[in-house]
Motif scaffolding. Structure first.
Motif, PDB file in Angstrom:
ATOM      1  N   ILE A  84      55.597  10.322  54.814  1.00  0.00           N
ATOM      2  CA  ILE A  84      54.789   9.475  53.944  1.00  0.00           C
ATOM      3  C   ILE A  84      53.822   8.667  54.801  1.00  0.00           C
ATOM      4  CG2 ILE A  84      56.325   7.465  53.959  1.00  0.00           C
ATOM      5  CD1 ILE A  84      55.837   7.212  50.958  1.00  0.00           C
ATOM      6  N   ARG A  85      52.672   8.316  54.231  1.00  0.00           N
ATOM      7  CA  ARG A  85      51.664   7.586  54.968  1.00  0.00           C
ATOM      8  C   ARG A  85      51.929   6.086  54.893  1.00  0.00           C
ATOM      9  NH1 ARG A  85      50.619  10.874  58.240  1.00  0.00           N
ATOM     10  NH2 ARG A  85      48.964   9.458  58.939  1.00  0.00           N
TER      11      ARG A  85
ATOM     12  N   ILE B  33      53.982  11.173  47.880  1.00  0.00           N
ATOM     13  CA  ILE B  33      53.163  12.089  48.687  1.00  0.00           C
ATOM     14  C   ILE B  33      52.333  13.003  47.784  1.00  0.00           C
ATOM     15  CG2 ILE B  33      53.276  14.015  50.305  1.00  0.00           C
ATOM     16  CD1 ILE B  33      55.768  12.688  51.501  1.00  0.00           C
TER      17      ILE B  33
ATOM     18  N   GLN C  79      48.018  12.918  47.476  1.00  0.00           N
ATOM     19  CA  GLN C  79      47.272  14.060  47.990  1.00  0.00           C
ATOM     20  C   GLN C  79      46.208  14.584  47.030  1.00  0.00           C
ATOM     21  OE1 GLN C  79      50.388  16.816  49.025  1.00  0.00           O
ATOM     22  NE2 GLN C  79      50.596  15.998  51.113  1.00  0.00           N
TER      23      GLN C  79
ATOM     24  N   SER D 165      58.587  15.276  53.168  1.00  0.00           N
ATOM     25  CA  SER D 165      57.477  15.211  54.105  1.00  0.00           C
ATOM     26  C   SER D 165      57.287  13.784  54.582  1.00  0.00           C
ATOM     27  CB  SER D 165      56.200  15.721  53.431  1.00  0.00           C
ATOM     28  OG  SER D 165      56.377  17.046  52.960  1.00  0.00           O
TER      29      SER D 165
END
Length: 442
Positions: free
Chosen positions: A263-264, A389, A393, A261
């Motif tokens: 990543i921030r 991730i 979360q 996914s």
């Protein structure tokens, strides 16, 4: 319907074929029947130095073209690099004098591998088909490259050059060699290391491969043990940044590889409770995530960083089986760097040393590097990225991180919180004591 298709196929097959088409078809059929898998592998070229395609070059056309000196055939004769050619002649003369050999001795040794050297390049122009011209280029450029590396690494210490030498002196090493070093990073400007191996062998060194490998790694400011022959300086630069000889198997596709996914950014990850720490080494492979701490290797961002990464990624992209470690690192860093705020955070953690001056400029650099490049799902960073991730979360960790930033940001806020807690405890104790006194007196 089946009858119509059969009749149509027969009709097409029975039509007369033109002579040129028939000869072409027969030639392809003969090649298909007579060429086995082993022969097909032998016929396919194995170049390691490519012309960078237009779809890659358009990201930064200046990153792949030498500015001061050319090595190899691709940019030989370009007007911008022609002034350096006269210095190559002096390097050749100096090499022959030091080695106490004749040019014919060098030519004889290099002629033994001329086909291998020519095969290292993809799509050479017809003017390099003759051995004499090609050998002359390899010897001249090879001697110049070897002398530049020796001057830059102080091997031999005296250098053997005059103090007023424009290139091979302390003055040249200070002002000119850094520009030449940047040109040596460029994929199209590579010279097979086999040239340097041969030149050192002519000098009389039996450990020519080990000597050249160590010399080049010192030139790239690294101490690393590399076994066997390598392809060129860019290949060695990649190994120096990875900190080890990577295996192509690490980048091969795997069945059922985990989906990664997005990543921030670093600042958002910090808000989610993730802490950042400098890795113990500066290897691009040394990225780990344990107990909420993301460890990243130290990186100095300067004027040559963009050139280095773009050419290393082009090398990985065009050479099958090389690996994708550098590309994966760049995409990962682009994911966690969105703005100057992220650069500032990583600089504060001593992960990024920004020599560009502007944090915004450094952030934009990483954003440019990863343009049109995708993260490899089965790379070594996949597990790290997925764990980061998953960790970020979880709401409880986010609340805990907010609490730490709010009340434990500085010693004064910590003391204020502790004082408030002590006051609250004393108030509760006083209330309980008053209630007990009331019941005892009743």
């Amino acid at each position: 319907m089946a009858t119509r298709e059969s009749n149509w196929a027969v009709k097409i097959r029975d039509q007369p074929m033109a002579t040129e088409e028939r000869s072409w078809a027969l030639e392809i059929d003969d090649q298909t029947e007579n060429t086995g898998n082993s022969a097909e592998k032998q016929q396919s070229p194995k170049p390691s130095i490519y012309r960078v395609p237009a779809y890659i070059r358009r990201l930064n056309c200046h990153a792949y073209k030498p500015q001061i000196v050319s090595f190899g055939p691709y940019h030989h004769g370009d007007p911008n690099v022609m002034p350096m050619e006269e210095h190559k002649d002096r390097a050749l003369t100096h090499f022959l004098k030091r080695a106490n050999k004749s040019l014919q001795d060098v030519r004889t040794a290099m002629a033994e591998v001329v086909q291998q050297l020519r095969g290292a390049y993809q799509s050479l122009d017809g003017k390099w088909a003759g051995d004499e011209r090609f050998l002359h280029l390899m010897i001249l450029d090879g001697c110049f490259m070897l002398e530049i590396i020796r001057v830059a690494t102080k091997k031999p210490d005296d250098g053997g050059y005059e103090m007023d030498e424009p290139i091979f002196s302390d003055h040249g090493n200070l002002y000119t060699v850094p520009c030449i070093k940047r040109d040596m990073m460029m994929f199209e400007n590579q010279l097979p290391l086999l040239v340097l191996y041969k030149l050192v062998f002519v000098e009389g060194r039996g450990d020519c491969v080990e000597y050249v490998n160590e010399l080049v790694l010192t030139f790239w400011d690294k101490t690393l043990t590399v076994e066997g022959e390598r392809r060129h300086l860019l290949d060695m630069l990649r190994l120096s940044r990875l900190g080890k000889q990577s295996s192509a198997a690490t980048s091969r596709g795997q069945k059922n590889s985990p989906k990664v996914s997005i990543i921030r950014s670093a600042s958002e990850l910090r808000e989610a409770g993730i802490r950042f720490r400098k890795s113990k080494s500066d290897s691009l492979l040394d990225i780990q995530f344990k107990h909420g701490v993301l460890s990243l290797p130290k990186l100095t961002v300067d004027d040559s960083t963009e050139y280095m990464f773009l050419n290393l990624m082009a090398f990985e992209r065009l050479n099958i089986g090389t690996g994708n470690e550098v590309t994966s690192y760049v995409v990962f860093m682009d994911s966690i760097i969105d703005s100057a705020k992220d650069i500032k955070l990583l600089h504060h953690k001593r992960i990024i040393r920004n020599a560009l001056g502007s944090d915004t400029e450094a952030a934009e650099l990483f954003n440019r590097l990863a343009k049109d490049v995708v993260f490899v799902p089965n790379s070594n960073l996949s597990k790290v990225q997925n764990n980061v991730i998953t960790y970020s979360q979880k709401k409880c960790r986010r609340h805990r991180a907010n609490l730490c930033r709010t009340y434990f940001k500085s010693p004064w806020t910590t003391l204020s919180l502790m004082a408030a807690i002590v006051l609250l405890v004393l108030t509760v104790v006083q209330t309980i004591y008053a209630v007990l006194q009331f019941h005892l007196s009743a």
